[in-house]
Every structure is written in C-alpha cells, then in structure tokens.
Write an enzyme that holds these catalytic residues in place. Structure first.
Site, PDB file in Angstrom:
ATOM      1  N   CYS A 225       0.833  -1.203   0.000  1.00 53.66           N
ATOM      2  CA  CYS A 225       0.000   0.000   0.000  1.00 53.66           C
ATOM      3  C   CYS A 225       0.871   1.258   0.000  1.00 53.66           C
ATOM      4  O   CYS A 225       1.567   1.517  -0.970  1.00 53.66           O
ATOM      5  CB  CYS A 225      -0.984  -0.042   1.163  1.00 53.66           C
ATOM      6  SG  CYS A 225      -2.338   1.132   0.977  1.00 53.66           S
TER       7      CYS A 225
ATOM      8  N   HIS B  20      -3.504  -5.592   0.971  1.00 55.78           N
ATOM      9  CA  HIS B  20      -2.865  -5.817   2.283  1.00 55.78           C
ATOM     10  C   HIS B  20      -2.885  -7.289   2.685  1.00 55.78           C
ATOM     11  O   HIS B  20      -3.796  -7.695   3.421  1.00 55.78           O
ATOM     12  CB  HIS B  20      -3.625  -5.034   3.355  1.00 55.78           C
ATOM     13  CG  HIS B  20      -3.418  -3.569   3.309  1.00 55.78           C
ATOM     14  ND1 HIS B  20      -2.370  -2.937   3.947  1.00 55.78           N
ATOM     15  CD2 HIS B  20      -4.116  -2.588   2.699  1.00 55.78           C
ATOM     16  CE1 HIS B  20      -2.444  -1.636   3.747  1.00 55.78           C
ATOM     17  NE2 HIS B  20      -3.492  -1.388   2.986  1.00 55.78           N
TER      18      HIS B  20
ATOM     19  N   GLU C 166      -1.195  -8.673   4.942  1.00 54.72           N
ATOM     20  CA  GLU C 166      -1.029  -8.783   6.395  1.00 54.72           C
ATOM     21  C   GLU C 166      -2.356  -8.650   7.135  1.00 54.72           C
ATOM     22  O   GLU C 166      -2.471  -9.028   8.295  1.00 54.72           O
ATOM     23  CB  GLU C 166      -0.019  -7.733   6.894  1.00 54.72           C
ATOM     24  CG  GLU C 166      -0.531  -6.316   7.087  1.00 54.72           C
ATOM     25  CD  GLU C 166      -0.703  -5.527   5.799  1.00 54.72           C
ATOM     26  OE1 GLU C 166      -0.627  -6.124   4.705  1.00 54.72           O
ATOM     27  OE2 GLU C 166      -0.927  -4.312   5.890  1.00 54.72           O
TER      28      GLU C 166
END
Lengths: 81, 229
Positions: free
Chosen positions: B86, B203, B205
């Site tokens: 990002c 994302h 994560e």
C-alpha cells in the site's frame, strides 16, 4: 529571490480530479469548458541572488522531490527581486 | 529469517505487518524508525501501509527521501528482498525501486474492501506458496492505488513477467468491474527487474489469520520464511 514552480500532469496521464472539476463546472452552467487539468503551484523563497544559479537549483529540487517525472511536468519561473 | 519493518510518521499498518511476520517467523521482526540510518542485518525489509507524512506533496514522496530509505535502496540493490504494501508500494515507486506511479483512484473515492486477486507470477520468494493464477481474497484500503505507467513500461513489465497480482473476478477473469481503482492493465502488484522487490496495493497482512476473517495473505509470509530460512 522568489521561485514559482508549476507542476502539471503529463499529456496522456488521466486526471480524474480535473474531469470531476470539469463536470462540476458544467453542472453550474459554465459552458464551453473543453478540458480541465489540475496541478500544483509551489512558491519558494530563495537566498540565492543569481537567476541562472537559482534556476539550476530549483530544477534539481523538481527532479528530486517537487515533481514525480513519471507522471508530471514542471515549469519554473524565477521572479527578480 | 530475520526481518525489519520500517516505521514512518503516519505508518498505520506496521503493527499488522509485525504480527503477520512474527506469526510466520516465530520471532519478532525489528521495527526500524525512518530517521535511523542504521539498518540491522536482515533477510527481508518490509515497508508498511499508512499515510506517511500525511501524504504531503504526493503519497510516499516524503518518506522516499527519509534517511533509512537510502539504506533500503542500497540493500535492495544487493538482492535483499523488499516488500512494500500500500503506502509502502507508493514509497518504493517514489524511491525509484519500482517503475510507474500510484495515482488517485479513478472514481476519486477512498476504497476499503476485500478484493479478488489473481496470482500472475508465482516464481518468487513472495509468491511461491501460491499456485499460478490462483484467485485470492485480500483487502485494499487506499485513495491513491491507481497504477500508472507509460505503455513501454507496461509492455516491459508484462514481457518480463513482472506483474505479481492483478485485480480479477471470482473466475479469475479481468474486467473493468473487477478493477476497483482504474489501474492500468488491472495491475495490483509488480516486481522489480531482479524480482527481489515487490510492491502491491492490497494488504496480505490484514488477512493472514483465519481468526481475523481470512488467511489468503498468510502464504506470502510463510513462503518468504520457507525461501529465506
């Protein structure tokens, strides 16, 4: 002396914000706006007194930070003191 | 594997990345403040999402010039894997590690939602735990994720098989509807020439633990641990 920097999107790079502004102008009844391109205006106060040196200095600043030359053009205007 | 997560003022996914890496590695990554110029000896450098420097000037522009980034660029040049997610992707393009730029989303809106991605190249440490063309669900959360590069650059990326992920639908088909931000050629993530730098807008994560609603991001971190020891 003062330096004025205009940063604009390159031709061929879509400008959705400019398009939205154009659309809003049309909605307000402003006819005849063929295109809107949005950019940035940056004013710098420099201690340099030599115009050519100031221009070279600001060019370096544009290349390294003020503009992203992948998508943007810049133009520099040095205002005489 | 030893990893470092770079933290800028305005980073807000650094802790998520820390948790995902710790879970995969079994040890905590080092959190490295942007103002430091000393980088620990690590096998992976992760540049997290967020709004570094409040997105002043351009997203990622200020962070790309911070002291630690000189060292990140130098390590990337030596072959150390670098992952930018990002805002991290934006920082890596501004730092010149990846080509192109991330522009304002085509619809001008900030978008926060899960999207579907097609794994376009699974021959790297980052993507080896995925199948080629596998469709995965990963969240996006960005205002400036509209990938732009000139046609020559886009052709080069495709010729070199350097597109990592593309936005797609459930069948893996690319379409305008499946492209959330107007990215050129539906590009969601790319590699550098040496394939040791990955930048991506989604994302992984944030969906790396089934308890959080999905684990499609987990193979990226597990794959990195497998590849890097």
């Amino acid at each position: 002396m003062k330096a004025k920097v205009h940063v604009t999107l390159k031709n061929g790079v879509l400008d959705p914000q400019g398009k939205a502004v154009q659309h809003a102008l049309g909605a307000l009844g402003f006819d005849g706006v063929d295109d809107v391109r949005q950019g940035k205006f940056i004013e710098l106060e420099l201690t340099e007194t030599d115009t050519a040196a100031a221009h070279a200095h600001v060019t370096d600043m544009c290349e390294k930070l003020l503009a992203n030359t992948v998508i943007e053009n810049y133009s520099i205007e040095i205002a005489e003191p | 594997m030893k990893a470092a997560v770079i933290v800028f003022p305005g980073s807000n996914c650094d802790r998520d990345l820390q948790v995902a890496l710790r879970s995969a590695m079994g040890a905590a990554p080092k959190m490295v403040w942007h103002g430091d110029s000393d980088m620990p000896d690590v096998d992976l450098i992760a540049v997290p999402g967020g709004f570094s420097y409040g997105d002043y000037l351009r997203s990622g522009a200020m962070a790309a010039k911070s002291p630690i980034m000189k060292e990140v660029v130098a390590r990337a040049g030596k072959g150390v894997p670098v992952l930018g997610i990002c805002n991290g992707f934006q920082v890596l393009t501004e730092a010149g590690l990846l080509p192109g730029a991330l522009m304002r989303n085509a619809q001008l809106k900030y978008i926060c939602k899960d999207v579907l991605l097609k794994v376009a190249a699974n021959d790297t440490a980052f993507t080896q735990a995925y199948d080629q063309d596998q469709v995965i669900r990963i969240p996006i959360a960005h205002h400036d994720g509209n990938y732009f590069a000139d046609d020559d650059t886009l052709n080069e990326l495709e010729d070199d098989n350097r597109v990592a992920f593309r936005y797609c639908d459930a069948a893996g088909t690319l379409s305008e509807d499946a492209n959330p931000n107007g990215s050129q050629r539906a590009i969601a993530g790319i590699f550098n020439k040496n394939r040791n730098v990955l930048g991506m807008m989604p994302h992984p994560e944030r969906l790396a633990d089934a308890k959080l609603g999905g684990a499609d991001g987990k193979p990226m971190f597990d794959g990195l641990v497998q590849a890097l020891g």
